[in-house]
Design an enzyme around this catalytic site. Structure first.
Site, PDB file in Angstrom:
ATOM      1  N   SER A  45       0.852  -1.188   0.000  1.00 52.95           N
ATOM      2  CA  SER A  45       0.000   0.000   0.000  1.00 52.95           C
ATOM      3  C   SER A  45       0.889   1.240   0.000  1.00 52.95           C
ATOM      4  O   SER A  45       2.041   1.183   0.444  1.00 52.95           O
ATOM      5  CB  SER A  45      -0.878   0.016   1.257  1.00 52.95           C
ATOM      6  OG  SER A  45      -1.514   1.271   1.440  1.00 52.95           O
ATOM      7  N   TYR A 101      -1.584  -0.721  10.212  1.00 52.70           N
ATOM      8  CA  TYR A 101      -1.700  -1.041   8.779  1.00 52.70           C
ATOM      9  C   TYR A 101      -0.434  -0.639   8.026  1.00 52.70           C
ATOM     10  O   TYR A 101       0.100  -1.409   7.216  1.00 52.70           O
ATOM     11  CB  TYR A 101      -2.917  -0.314   8.205  1.00 52.70           C
ATOM     12  CG  TYR A 101      -3.213  -0.632   6.758  1.00 52.70           C
ATOM     13  CD1 TYR A 101      -3.817  -1.836   6.405  1.00 52.70           C
ATOM     14  CD2 TYR A 101      -2.913   0.284   5.751  1.00 52.70           C
ATOM     15  CE1 TYR A 101      -4.113  -2.115   5.070  1.00 52.70           C
ATOM     16  CE2 TYR A 101      -3.198   0.007   4.425  1.00 52.70           C
ATOM     17  CZ  TYR A 101      -3.801  -1.195   4.097  1.00 52.70           C
ATOM     18  OH  TYR A 101      -4.091  -1.477   2.786  1.00 52.70           O
ATOM     19  N   ILE A 106      -8.434   2.891  -3.793  1.00 51.20           N
ATOM     20  CA  ILE A 106      -9.119   2.100  -4.801  1.00 51.20           C
ATOM     21  C   ILE A 106     -10.578   1.957  -4.403  1.00 51.20           C
ATOM     22  O   ILE A 106     -10.900   1.782  -3.218  1.00 51.20           O
ATOM     23  CB  ILE A 106      -8.466   0.705  -4.933  1.00 51.20           C
ATOM     24  CG1 ILE A 106      -6.950   0.837  -5.144  1.00 51.20           C
ATOM     25  CG2 ILE A 106      -9.114  -0.096  -6.055  1.00 51.20           C
ATOM     26  CD1 ILE A 106      -6.542   1.620  -6.374  1.00 51.20           C
TER      27      ILE A 106
END
Length: 243
Positions: free
Chosen positions: A138, A151, A184
């Site tokens: 990411s 994350y 996205i």
């Protein structure tokens, strides 16, 4: 014999789009997720392209479960040629308020799963002296993101794991690369508020979200014959979010 691609997190979003694209490219697909109903929908769509599409509901954060699943995939489909490590979750929150449980869970699903799946799939690929591994990282793993300490940590680790594995397995004809998506259009981004969406779009040079199909197109290239001299790379696909 058709080649086989394993896609984790294949029940929806990017994973489902990747599975459908690889099935249309001529791969048989092994579809993994905990959402069996979603997997069934993805499998039916893949079969319309003439692919064998088998469903596996193993928890990819569990080492033994991954070992059993990969062995079963090899038995069912004959080969393991492409591994797409897509499964991932978020448990966002500021570090000061983040629980240990939410940190550990994200690391387990997003990072440990990469080790589990690569460990077992690469053993097969080494014997074949060929294979492709495509890990979903990411932009948060490249640049960090407030409110995503766990994350970002997991996705940064994916990049390090990708580069290390590329160095270890390149001589065996195995390419290992990572994709770093930006924002996205998926069920995950649908959860954002309208204000959050507007703020994000303002940061993106192309002023739109990417699509799961655009990520799938890049996976298709990295899984195909034209990318055989590309390894250890992290390809950002973010519409110019970070330029």
């Amino acid at each position: 014999m058709k080649k086989t691609a394993i896609i984790t997190g294949a029940a929806r979003g990017i994973g489902a789009a990747v599975a459908l694209r690889l099935a249309s490219d001529g791969f048989n697909v092994a579809l993994n997720d905990l959402d069996e109903a979603g997997l069934a929908e993805t499998a039916e769509a893949c079969k319309k392209h003439g692919a064998k599409a088998e469903i596996y509901t193993a928890d990819v954060s569990n080492y033994a479960a991954c070992e059993t699943m990969v062995k079963k995939i090899k038995e069912d489909l004959g080969t393991v040629d492409v591994l797409v490590n897509n499964a991932g979750i978020t448990r966002d929150g500021l570090l000061a308020r983040m629980s240990e449980e939410n940190y550990d869970l994200v690391i387990s699903v997003n990072q440990k799963s990469i080790f589990n799946m690569m460990k077992h799939c690469l053993a097969i690929m080494m014997k074949q002296r060929s294979g492709r591994v495509i890990n979903l990282s990411s932009v948060a793993g490249l640049h960090g993101n407030a409110g995503q300490f766990n994350y970002s940590a997991s996705k940064a680790a994916v990049i390090g794991m990708t580069k290390s594995a590329a160095k270890e397995f390149g001589a065996r004809g195995i390419c290992v690369n990572a994709i770093a998506p930006g924002f996205i259009q998926t069920p995950m981004t649908e959860a954002l508020t309208d204000e959050q969406k507007a703020a994000i779009l303002n940061l993106i040079a192309m002023k739109r979200y990417g699509t799961a199909e655009e990520i799938a197109g890049l996976v298709s290239f990295l899984a195909g014959k034209d990318s055989g001299y590309i390894t250890g790379q992290v390809i950002e696909i973010s519409g110019g979010l970070t330029i």
